[in-house]
Scaffold this motif. Structure first.
Motif, PDB file in Angstrom:
ATOM      1  N   UNK A   1       0.842  -1.188   0.000  1.00 27.73           N
ATOM      2  CA  UNK A   1       0.000   0.000   0.000  1.00 27.73           C
ATOM      3  C   UNK A   1       0.878   1.239   0.000  1.00 27.73           C
ATOM      4  N   UNK A   2       0.635   2.114  -0.964  1.00 24.65           N
ATOM      5  CA  UNK A   2       1.437   3.336  -1.096  1.00 24.65           C
ATOM      6  C   UNK A   2       0.930   4.371  -0.098  1.00 24.65           C
ATOM      7  N   UNK A   3       1.849   4.866   0.756  1.00 25.75           N
ATOM      8  CA  UNK A   3       1.457   5.889   1.727  1.00 25.75           C
ATOM      9  C   UNK A   3       2.160   7.225   1.495  1.00 25.75           C
ATOM     10  N   UNK A   4       3.082   7.284   0.552  1.00 22.81           N
ATOM     11  CA  UNK A   4       3.697   8.552   0.149  1.00 22.81           C
ATOM     12  C   UNK A   4       4.051   8.448  -1.322  1.00 22.81           C
ATOM     13  N   UNK A   5       3.750   9.489  -2.082  1.00 23.24           N
ATOM     14  CA  UNK A   5       4.070   9.509  -3.501  1.00 23.24           C
ATOM     15  C   UNK A   5       4.286  10.953  -3.930  1.00 23.24           C
ATOM     16  N   UNK A   6       5.535  11.303  -4.138  1.00 25.40           N
ATOM     17  CA  UNK A   6       5.904  12.588  -4.718  1.00 25.40           C
ATOM     18  C   UNK A   6       6.817  12.247  -5.879  1.00 25.40           C
ATOM     19  N   UNK A   7       6.237  12.146  -7.077  1.00 27.36           N
ATOM     20  CA  UNK A   7       6.979  11.696  -8.253  1.00 27.36           C
ATOM     21  C   UNK A   7       8.276  12.481  -8.397  1.00 27.36           C
ATOM     22  N   UNK A   8       9.363  11.729  -8.522  1.00 25.93           N
ATOM     23  CA  UNK A   8      10.670  12.337  -8.670  1.00 25.93           C
ATOM     24  C   UNK A   8      11.359  12.672  -7.361  1.00 25.93           C
ATOM     25  N   UNK A   9      10.648  12.499  -6.241  1.00 26.90           N
ATOM     26  CA  UNK A   9      11.240  12.821  -4.944  1.00 26.90           C
ATOM     27  C   UNK A   9      11.219  11.641  -3.984  1.00 26.90           C
ATOM     28  N   UNK A  10      10.042  11.056  -3.774  1.00 23.23           N
ATOM     29  CA  UNK A  10       9.950   9.930  -2.853  1.00 23.23           C
ATOM     30  C   UNK A  10       8.721   9.081  -3.143  1.00 23.23           C
ATOM     31  N   UNK A  11       8.856   7.810  -2.825  1.00 24.74           N
ATOM     32  CA  UNK A  11       7.754   6.852  -2.875  1.00 24.74           C
ATOM     33  C   UNK A  11       7.908   5.990  -1.628  1.00 24.74           C
ATOM     34  N   UNK A  12       6.803   5.723  -0.932  1.00 22.76           N
ATOM     35  CA  UNK A  12       6.871   4.875   0.253  1.00 22.76           C
ATOM     36  C   UNK A  12       5.680   3.930   0.280  1.00 22.76           C
ATOM     37  N   UNK A  13       5.960   2.682   0.666  1.00 20.83           N
ATOM     38  CA  UNK A  13       4.946   1.643   0.677  1.00 20.83           C
ATOM     39  C   UNK A  13       5.030   0.818   1.952  1.00 20.83           C
ATOM     40  N   UNK A  14       3.894   0.315   2.363  1.00 20.73           N
ATOM     41  CA  UNK A  14       3.818  -0.645   3.455  1.00 20.73           C
ATOM     42  C   UNK A  14       3.494  -2.006   2.842  1.00 20.73           C
ATOM     43  N   UNK A  15       4.301  -3.004   3.177  1.00 16.44           N
ATOM     44  CA  UNK A  15       4.089  -4.376   2.717  1.00 16.44           C
ATOM     45  C   UNK A  15       3.500  -5.154   3.883  1.00 16.44           C
ATOM     46  N   UNK A  16       2.349  -5.795   3.660  1.00 22.13           N
ATOM     47  CA  UNK A  16       1.680  -6.514   4.744  1.00 22.13           C
ATOM     48  C   UNK A  16       0.738  -7.562   4.156  1.00 22.13           C
ATOM     49  N   UNK A  17      -0.094  -8.161   5.013  1.00 20.88           N
ATOM     50  CA  UNK A  17      -0.964  -9.267   4.610  1.00 20.88           C
ATOM     51  C   UNK A  17      -0.149 -10.387   3.961  1.00 20.88           C
ATOM     52  N   UNK A  18       0.995 -10.689   4.585  1.00 19.44           N
ATOM     53  CA  UNK A  18       1.846 -11.761   4.084  1.00 19.44           C
ATOM     54  C   UNK A  18       1.141 -13.106   4.236  1.00 19.44           C
ATOM     55  N   UNK A  19       1.386 -14.000   3.284  1.00 19.82           N
ATOM     56  CA  UNK A  19       0.938 -15.379   3.416  1.00 19.82           C
ATOM     57  C   UNK A  19       2.013 -16.156   4.180  1.00 19.82           C
ATOM     58  N   UNK A  20       1.667 -17.329   4.716  1.00 16.17           N
ATOM     59  CA  UNK A  20       2.696 -18.147   5.378  1.00 16.17           C
ATOM     60  C   UNK A  20       3.770 -18.556   4.374  1.00 16.17           C
ATOM     61  N   UNK A  21       4.982 -18.725   4.800  1.00 15.12           N
ATOM     62  CA  UNK A  21       5.441 -18.713   6.187  1.00 15.12           C
ATOM     63  C   UNK A  21       5.807 -17.322   6.712  1.00 15.12           C
ATOM     64  N   UNK A  22       5.932 -16.311   5.828  1.00 16.58           N
ATOM     65  CA  UNK A  22       6.381 -14.988   6.284  1.00 16.58           C
ATOM     66  C   UNK A  22       5.415 -14.380   7.293  1.00 16.58           C
ATOM     67  N   UNK A  23       4.128 -14.673   7.170  1.00 17.73           N
ATOM     68  CA  UNK A  23       3.139 -14.125   8.107  1.00 17.73           C
ATOM     69  C   UNK A  23       3.405 -14.568   9.542  1.00 17.73           C
ATOM     70  N   UNK A  24       4.099 -15.677   9.711  1.00 17.11           N
ATOM     71  CA  UNK A  24       4.432 -16.159  11.064  1.00 17.11           C
ATOM     72  C   UNK A  24       5.618 -15.401  11.661  1.00 17.11           C
ATOM     73  N   UNK A  25       6.389 -14.739  10.815  1.00 17.57           N
ATOM     74  CA  UNK A  25       7.606 -14.065  11.260  1.00 17.57           C
ATOM     75  C   UNK A  25       7.474 -12.551  11.340  1.00 17.57           C
ATOM     76  N   UNK A  26       6.710 -11.948  10.424  1.00 18.03           N
ATOM     77  CA  UNK A  26       6.691 -10.485  10.295  1.00 18.03           C
ATOM     78  C   UNK A  26       5.274  -9.933  10.311  1.00 18.03           C
TER      79      UNK A  26
END
Length: 157
Positions: free
Chosen positions: A72-97
């Motif tokens: 999910x993109x939570x910051x977008x300033x084209x040419x300056x910054x882009x920020x995303x949150x990665x989540x809703x992982x499937x297993x096995x990563x969902x068990x760790x993070x």
């Protein structure tokens, strides 16, 4: 709260930052991320929601091993910054993070654009931080290789 695992990778890419941001927005290009070792690359990515101005856009990612997550993109300033949150992982990563954050920053460079990708990886519990740290080592190599491949493509190699 468990202290996040943090790393950053940097690469000069011989193209304008705005063009790099356009490539980030193009989910057809996401399958160019090849992973590293046992860390899978991306098989496909598609918008679940594409918001005006990009902030709030949700992208569903499926990896080559069948696992997946949402970005999910939570910051977008084209040419300056882009920020995303990665989540809703499937297993096995969902068990760790719980989630990761990825922040792209762009700075002018005589050879093009200095791109910095910074990650924070948030372990689910203190006991899951060590295996997540192991994954972060592969992830760091995958991100560095992806940036190097982006730079090589910009140079026409």
């Amino acid at each position: 709260m468990v202290k996040p695992i943090v790393f950053a990778c940097r690469q000069v890419i011989a193209k304008p930052a705005e063009e790099i941001c356009a490539e980030i927005a193009d989910t057809a290009r996401w399958s160019e991320f090849n992973g590293y070792g046992i860390l899978p690359g991306i098989a496909s990515a598609a918008y679940e929601t594409r918001a005006d101005g990009m902030v709030g856009s949700r992208i569903r990612v499926r990896n080559r091993d069948g696992s997946g997550h949402v970005e999910e993109i939570y910051a977008w300033e084209a040419g300056q910054q882009v920020a995303m949150k990665l989540y809703e992982f499937t297993p096995p990563l969902s068990r760790l993070a719980d989630y990761f954050t990825e922040e792209w920053a762009f700075a002018a460079d005589p050879r093009g654009t200095l791109v910095t990708r910074r990650f924070q990886m948030f372990a689910r519990r203190p006991l899951t931080r060590l295996p997540l740290w192991g994954i972060s080592q592969l992830f760091r190599r995958a991100v560095a290789r992806h940036l190097a491949e982006m730079a090589a493509a910009a140079n026409g190699r």
